[in-house]
Design an enzyme around this catalytic site. Sequence first.
Site, PDB file in Angstrom:
ATOM      1  N   HIS A 129       7.088  -2.527   8.352  1.00  0.00           N
ATOM      2  CA  HIS A 129       7.079  -3.999   8.503  1.00  0.00           C
ATOM      3  C   HIS A 129       8.215  -4.514   9.383  1.00  0.00           C
ATOM      4  O   HIS A 129       7.965  -4.928  10.502  1.00  0.00           O
ATOM      5  CB  HIS A 129       7.069  -4.728   7.152  1.00  0.00           C
ATOM      6  CG  HIS A 129       5.893  -4.369   6.287  1.00  0.00           C
ATOM      7  ND1 HIS A 129       4.597  -4.505   6.727  1.00  0.00           N
ATOM      8  CD2 HIS A 129       5.819  -3.866   5.023  1.00  0.00           C
ATOM      9  CE1 HIS A 129       3.771  -4.112   5.758  1.00  0.00           C
ATOM     10  NE2 HIS A 129       4.497  -3.709   4.727  1.00  0.00           N
ATOM     11  N   ASP A 152      -2.159  -0.312   6.274  1.00  0.00           N
ATOM     12  CA  ASP A 152      -1.485  -0.812   5.071  1.00  0.00           C
ATOM     13  C   ASP A 152      -2.433  -1.170   3.923  1.00  0.00           C
ATOM     14  O   ASP A 152      -2.939  -0.285   3.237  1.00  0.00           O
ATOM     15  CB  ASP A 152      -0.603  -2.008   5.473  1.00  0.00           C
ATOM     16  CG  ASP A 152       0.386  -2.401   4.380  1.00  0.00           C
ATOM     17  OD1 ASP A 152       0.493  -1.670   3.393  1.00  0.00           O
ATOM     18  OD2 ASP A 152       1.067  -3.436   4.523  1.00  0.00           O
TER      19      ASP A 152
HETATM   20 ZN   LIG Z   1       2.654  -0.870   2.413  1.00  0.00          ZN
END
Ligand SMILES: [Zn+2]
Length: 454
Positions: A269, A320
């Site tokens: 991220h 993700d």
């Molecule tokens: Zn994750």
Amino acid sequence: MICVWAKQALLPSGWAKDVRVDIGPDGRIKTVTTDAPEAGDRFGLLLPAPVNAHSHGFQRAMAGLTERRGPDPKDSFWTWRQLMYRFLQKLDPDHIEAITAMAQMEMLEAGYAASVEFHYLHHQPGGLPYANIAETSARIAAAAAQTGIGLCLVPVKYQFGGCDGRALGAGQDRFGNDADRFAALHAGAVAGLSGLPPDRAHGAAPHSLRAVSQQDLRSFADRFPAGPLHIHLAEQIPEVVEVQRNWGARPVEWALDNIGLDDRWCAIHCTQMTPEETLRLARSGTVAGLCPITESSLGDGIFDGVRWLDQGGAIAIGSDSNIRIALSEELRTLDYSQRLRDHSRAALAAHDRSTGRRLYDSVLTGGARASGRDTGALEAGRWADMLALDAASEHLAVRNGDALLDSWIFAADDRLVTDVWSAGRHMVKDGRHIHRAPLVRAYCRAIEELKDAL
Ligand SMILES: [Zn+2]
């Protein structure tokens, strides 16, 4: 020996014509020949197939079910948490295997050759380990055996409910391990990969700064000396506030000063960084594991890709939450996020490469590093991770070189992906996974059993 021939292919030296790729029985590329006469299986356009650097396979079943608001309009996670809690009461190892296999199948169809599974769902509802402590890891491996994806399994250490070391909250009991139990689980998970082909890999991960102790974070790299190391880092503002309040530094700042981040690490991220943190982290060699579709879905924020790439920072992409599994869309979303923030165009293009080309080159290299996989280029010695695009598509008409990538990523979608090989395993043909029907059936059966929780 498998022989694949393409009219055009992207090689480390650039675009080449009449390319013949010979793949050995071990799944590695044996030779790459340019200006070769037609031979073997013929394709219009051949590319190296990238790695999906971050996935939680089981979350695929929750996709599309968290788009309503809870009673507190400011609590945007309310619906997601409620669903996750119900879901985790019911999800068993058979479900995990079927849902993960479905996600892996879709990854292959999207053009990914391999997947890094960031795996933290280890125990039974209530938190007791299964008879085989690494049961759910074994099910991820079983899914990979069915789908033929190149698996890098990353067992995740999760211990606390926050930076103050509080106990895990309701709904987190299936994730938790102390140091000893995690060591046993990790060893069991690695042993459970032994039935997979030799391109399998593994790493290790502390879940995030909130979920493990400072001491653990400092010693993690030494305790797990093999393979890549992954961590969720600086995803949302509440996380920045919590780390700052408890540990006196912002998450990336703290990690840089205490963990010894380097090119073994992939930080997932990194949407909440100051310009200074961006420069320091990029220069550390850490790969930024970006998940633009999920980050959009969760409203995390926008990664500073312009500054990062200008510093020579490495990036990989991942699906993700698996709310969408779409390779070209991840890349498009990443660039569009930069354009929207900066009021710019072709935000991540370089002086010598178009946007699509620079993005694609970057995620090939970064994904290889983040997965500990010998991949990322069509060249002798590497795993034969390749994809073919439909060169006859109207969307690619009169395109050449980098414009082919730009047109695929920005003007079309993954329906252009016709064939995908993972370490030489030809798993997608004519746009469909070769075991699609049984994999979808097993997934639908699992979802039917889970329907009261969804
Ligand atoms: Zn994750």
